[in-house]
Design an enzyme around this catalytic site. Structure first.
Site, mmCIF file in Angstrom:
data_model
loop_
_atom_site.group_PDB
_atom_site.id
_atom_site.type_symbol
_atom_site.label_atom_id
_atom_site.label_comp_id
_atom_site.label_asym_id
_atom_site.label_seq_id
_atom_site.Cartn_x
_atom_site.Cartn_y
_atom_site.Cartn_z
ATOM 1 N N GLY A 98 0.812 -1.201 0.000
ATOM 2 C CA GLY A 98 0.000 0.000 0.000
ATOM 3 C C GLY A 98 0.851 1.258 0.000
ATOM 4 N N GLY B 147 0.417 -5.526 0.767
ATOM 5 C CA GLY B 147 -0.810 -5.587 -0.009
ATOM 6 C C GLY B 147 -0.681 -6.363 -1.296
ATOM 7 N N GLU C 85 6.252 -6.050 7.733
ATOM 8 C CA GLU C 85 5.593 -4.979 8.490
ATOM 9 C C GLU C 85 6.215 -4.684 9.849
ATOM 10 O OE1 GLU C 85 2.888 -6.280 5.310
ATOM 11 O OE2 GLU C 85 4.090 -7.358 6.793
ATOM 12 N N ASP D 93 -0.685 -8.028 7.609
ATOM 13 C CA ASP D 93 -2.134 -7.947 7.420
ATOM 14 C C ASP D 93 -2.508 -8.550 6.077
ATOM 15 O OD1 ASP D 93 -1.075 -5.849 5.891
ATOM 16 O OD2 ASP D 93 -2.800 -4.553 6.236
#
Length: 340
Positions: free
Chosen positions: A67, A115, A138, A146
Site C-alpha cells: 500500500g 498488499g 511490516e 495484514d
C-alpha cells in the site's frame, strides 16, 4: 483503460486481464485500484463469457510493493481515519479473491510485499518466477502482517511463517513454494505466453493444465535446510524466549535472525506473534482479516507505526526510535489492546 490508468482492464478471449499499472511505484495499491479490481471481479463473476482471470503487474520491478505508506503516514500524523476505510475495502477484496468462483491466476513476479501478497497469495493459482521476492516486512515499520498475512504465515510448515514474519525476511521462488505462498514456478521468459494459453480457460482443471505445461522446477529452498533450528527457536511462547533460543544457537543464520529481530519494533513483534498464534486457532481467512483490522487500527493510533514509516521512507535515516524500546518493557496490557 481505467481511471488515471492505475489499473488496465482487458478481455482476451474468455480471460479477464487485470494489470496493475503504476510501475514507477512498483504498482503500490491505492483505494482507487482496490475499487477498480473489486468492480471488475464482481462483474466478471456474473459474466458467462469470462472463464478465468489473470492478475499481473506492469513493468519489470514487481507485481506490487504494497500500500501507499506515505499516505498512511500523513493520515496517522493528522489523526485522519481514512486508512481504516482503505483497509476494510482492501481486506474485502482479499477475501473476494480467496473465495472467487472462477480460476484466478496471480503472477507474483519481482517484488511482492504487503498488499501485493493480499491480492495474489489468496488466489487459486499462484505463479512465481526466478525474480520473485515475497515478503511481509511490516514489523520493520511498526506494523503487523495484514491482508491475511497472519492466516498465510500461520499455515506454513512448522515455524517457517513465524520466522519470516518476525524477521521481515524475503522469500525467493523455491521458498514461496515451501511456505505455501505459491503453487508453481514459471520462468520469466514464458510469462508472455500466459494470456494466449489461458484465453479459452473455463475451469480450475484447465488452468492447472496450462500452468503445468509452462512450469519448471524451482530448485532447492534455502529455508528447508534451516527448518531444524527455525522450528526449535520459534516454537517458544514469547518473543523474548524466541530471542533467547536464537542466542543460544551456534548456527550463523540463527544469529543473523536474532540481529534482525533486535532491529524491529518490540510492540509489533509481540503483537505479530500473538496474531500468528491466534490465526492458527481461527483456521479461516475471514476471522483472521477481522483480527488484523483491529490490530491495524490500533497501530494507526500508536507511536511505532508512523515512526517506522518516518525512518524508512520519509527521513530515510533507518533509525526508528521505538517506544517501548525493549521487548521486556512491552506489557501484556499493551499487547491486549491490539485485539480488543
Amino acid at each position: 483503460m481505467t481511471d488515471e490508468a492505475e489499473i488496465l482492464l482487458a478481455r482476451h478471449g474468455r480471460l479477464g486481464l487485470i494489470t496493475l499499472n503504476r510501475p514507477k511505484a512498483i504498482n503500490a495499491l491505492t483505494l482507487n485500484m482496490v475499487r477498480i479490481m473489486t468492480r471488475a471481479l464482481t462483474d466478471w463473476a456474473a459474466d458467462d463469457h469470462v472463464g478465468a482471470v489473470l492478475i499481473r503487474g506492469a513493468g519489470e520491478r514487481g507485481l506490487c510493493a504494497g500500500g501507499d505508506i506515505v499516505a498512511i503516514y500523513n493520515a496517522a500524523k493528522s489523526g485522519d481515519p481514512a486508512p481504516v476505510a482503505f483497509w476494510r475495502e482492501e481486506y474485502a477484496l482479499n477475501l473476494m479473491i480467496a473465495d472467487y468462483s472462477k480460476p484466478i491466476v496471480a503472477v507474483m513476479h519481482g517484488v511482492v510485499m504487503g498488499g501485493g501478497v493480499g491480492i495474489s497469495a489468496h488466489a487459486a493459482h499462484r505463479v512465481v518466477t526466478e525474480g520473485s521476492s515475497v515478503a511481509m516486512p511490516e514489523v520493520g515499520i511498526g506494523f503487523i502482517p495484514d491482508v491475511g498475512g497472519t492466516y498465510l504465515l500461520s499455515r506454513a510448515p512448522g515455524e517457517l511463517g513465524t520466522h519470516l514474519a518476525l524477521t521481515a525476511g524475503r522469500a525467493g521462488p523455491a521458498d514461496c513454494l515451501l511456505l505455501g505462498l505459491a503453487d508453481l514456478f514459471i520462468p520469466q521468459d514464458r510469462l508472455s505466453r500466459l494470456p494466449d494459453d489461458l484465453r479459452d480457460c473455463g475451469s480450475h482443471d484447465q488452468a492447472r493444465a496450462v500452468l503445468a505445461a509452462l512450469s519448471a522446477p524451482a530448485g532447492p529452498a534455502p529455508l528447508a535446510d534451516a527448518r531444524g533450528w527455525i522450528d526449535a527457536a520459534y516454537a517458544a511462547d514469547s518473543v523474548e524466549a524466541i530471542a533467547a533460543r536464537l542466542d543460544g544457537l551456534p548456527d550463523l543464520s540463527a544469529q543473523a535472525a536474532l540481529e534482525l529481530l533486535r532491529r524491529h519494533s518490540p510492540i509489533s513483534l509481540k503483537v505479530t506473534l500473538r496474531a500468528l498464534r491466534k490465526a492458527r486457532a481461527l483456521g479461516a481467512l475471514a476471522p483472521c482479516l477481522a483480527m488484523e483490522l483491529k490490530a491495524a487500527t490500533a497501530c494507526l493510533g500508536g507511536h511505532d507505526f508512523p515512526e517506522g514509516i518516518r525512518a524508512a521512507v520519509i527521513d530515510k535515516d533507518r533509525a526508528p526510535k521505538w517506544a517501548p524500546a525493549r521487548l521486556e518493557d512491552v506489557g501484556e496490557d499493551q499487547v491486549a489492546r491490539y485485539f480488543a
